[in-house]
Design an enzyme around this catalytic site. Structure first.
Site, short mmCIF file in Angstrom:
data_model
loop_
_atom_site.label_atom_id
_atom_site.label_comp_id
_atom_site.label_asym_id
_atom_site.label_seq_id
_atom_site.Cartn_x
_atom_site.Cartn_y
_atom_site.Cartn_z
N GLU A 1 33.28 43.42 34.08
CA GLU A 1 31.99 43.72 33.45
C GLU A 1 31.06 44.40 34.47
O GLU A 1 30.40 45.38 34.17
CB GLU A 1 31.39 42.41 32.93
CG GLU A 1 30.32 42.62 31.91
CD GLU A 1 29.76 41.28 31.43
OE1 GLU A 1 30.37 40.24 31.71
OE2 GLU A 1 28.70 41.32 30.79
N ARG B 1 44.65 30.23 38.98
CA ARG B 1 45.04 29.15 38.06
C ARG B 1 46.39 29.41 37.40
O ARG B 1 47.07 28.47 36.99
CB ARG B 1 43.92 28.90 37.04
CG ARG B 1 42.70 28.24 37.67
CD ARG B 1 41.61 27.96 36.67
NE ARG B 1 41.01 29.15 36.11
CZ ARG B 1 40.07 29.88 36.70
NH1 ARG B 1 39.60 29.52 37.87
NH2 ARG B 1 39.58 30.95 36.12
P1 AMP Z 1 40.16 39.01 31.52
O1 AMP Z 1 40.69 39.93 32.57
O2 AMP Z 1 38.84 39.43 30.97
O3 AMP Z 1 41.19 38.76 30.42
O4 AMP Z 1 39.87 37.60 32.21
C1 AMP Z 1 40.91 36.71 32.47
C2 AMP Z 1 40.83 36.13 33.86
O5 AMP Z 1 39.51 35.72 34.19
C3 AMP Z 1 41.70 34.91 33.98
O6 AMP Z 1 42.32 34.88 35.25
C4 AMP Z 1 40.75 33.75 33.77
O7 AMP Z 1 41.09 32.66 34.60
C5 AMP Z 1 39.37 34.31 34.12
N1 AMP Z 1 38.37 34.04 33.06
C6 AMP Z 1 37.73 34.96 32.31
N2 AMP Z 1 36.85 34.41 31.47
C7 AMP Z 1 36.95 33.07 31.66
C8 AMP Z 1 36.29 31.93 31.06
N3 AMP Z 1 35.40 32.06 30.09
N4 AMP Z 1 36.65 30.71 31.51
C9 AMP Z 1 37.58 30.57 32.49
N5 AMP Z 1 38.21 31.59 33.09
C10 AMP Z 1 37.90 32.83 32.69
#
Ligand code: AMP
Length: 173
Positions: free
Chosen positions: A97, A60
């Site tokens: 996770e 995205r």
């Molecule tokens: P993080 O690495 O935990 O910061 O997760 C960010 C990545 O995971 C991004 O590329 C987001 O598109 C996706 N992502 C994580 N959580 C969500 C969520 N609740 N809704 C949509 N996309 C998410």
């Protein structure tokens, strides 16, 4: 200020797995006015920062990254999931996770000293963006900022990223 954009972000409960509230940006993309407001918000924030290249995170992040790069008249480089890039690449793994994931970048995508803006749709724990930061640093790039449309503040991603660059987000939950 960004309330009209927020109205077009849809919460999808238990996707992709139980307990996650997925922030679905597709209604915001489908609305011409809203998509334009998103791009303009990024543009106004970074138009004076002399960005050489945007580094966009799959998938995205590509949507905002490509559109913004055209508007800022800067280059676009892709941070992709493993095995997608055709040429010689560097790789950075990070923990999820459950299990792990990784991002890759072409070895010649970023030149030493180039001013790079990192972009994705959403910041949660910051693991994805941190891996992206490490790849840009390994390539010798100078990270101007990490930017996402959405920040899930309760996930604390900002605290992980602030040692790399400033963190710029627009919609906070
Ligand atoms: P993080 O690495 O935990 O910061 O997760 C960010 C990545 O995971 C991004 O590329 C987001 O598109 C996706 N992502 C994580 N959580 C969500 C969520 N609740 N809704 C949509 N996309 C998410």
């Amino acid at each position: 200020m960004y309330e009209d954009i927020k109205k077009q972000i849809r919460d999808v409960k238990d996707f992709p797995k139980k307990g996650i509230v997925f922030k679905d940006i597709t209604p915001a993309l489908a609305d011409a006015q809203c998509f334009q407001s998103i791009i303009n918000a990024f543009y106004d924030r970074f138009k004076d920062k002399h960005i050489d290249k945007i580094a966009a995170i799959e998938s995205r992040g590509f949507l905002f990254g490509a559109t913004l790069a055209e508007k800022l008249h800067c280059g676009l480089v892709l941070l992709r999931k493993p095995g997608k890039l055709p040429y010689k690449s560097i790789k950075e793994s990070y923990d999820l996770e459950y299990g792990s994931a990784a991002l890759e970048l072409h070895v010649d995508a970023v030149k030493k000293g180039e001013k790079i803006l990192l972009i994705d749709d959403l910041l949660a724990t910051g693991g994805t963006m941190e891996a992206a930061c490490k790849l840009i640093q390994k390539s010798g790039g100078d990270i101007v900022a990490c930017t996402c449309l959405i920040e899930l503040e309760f996930c604390n991603g900002r605290s992980t990223l602030e040692k790399y660059a400033s963190v710029e987000t627009f919609l906070r939950y």
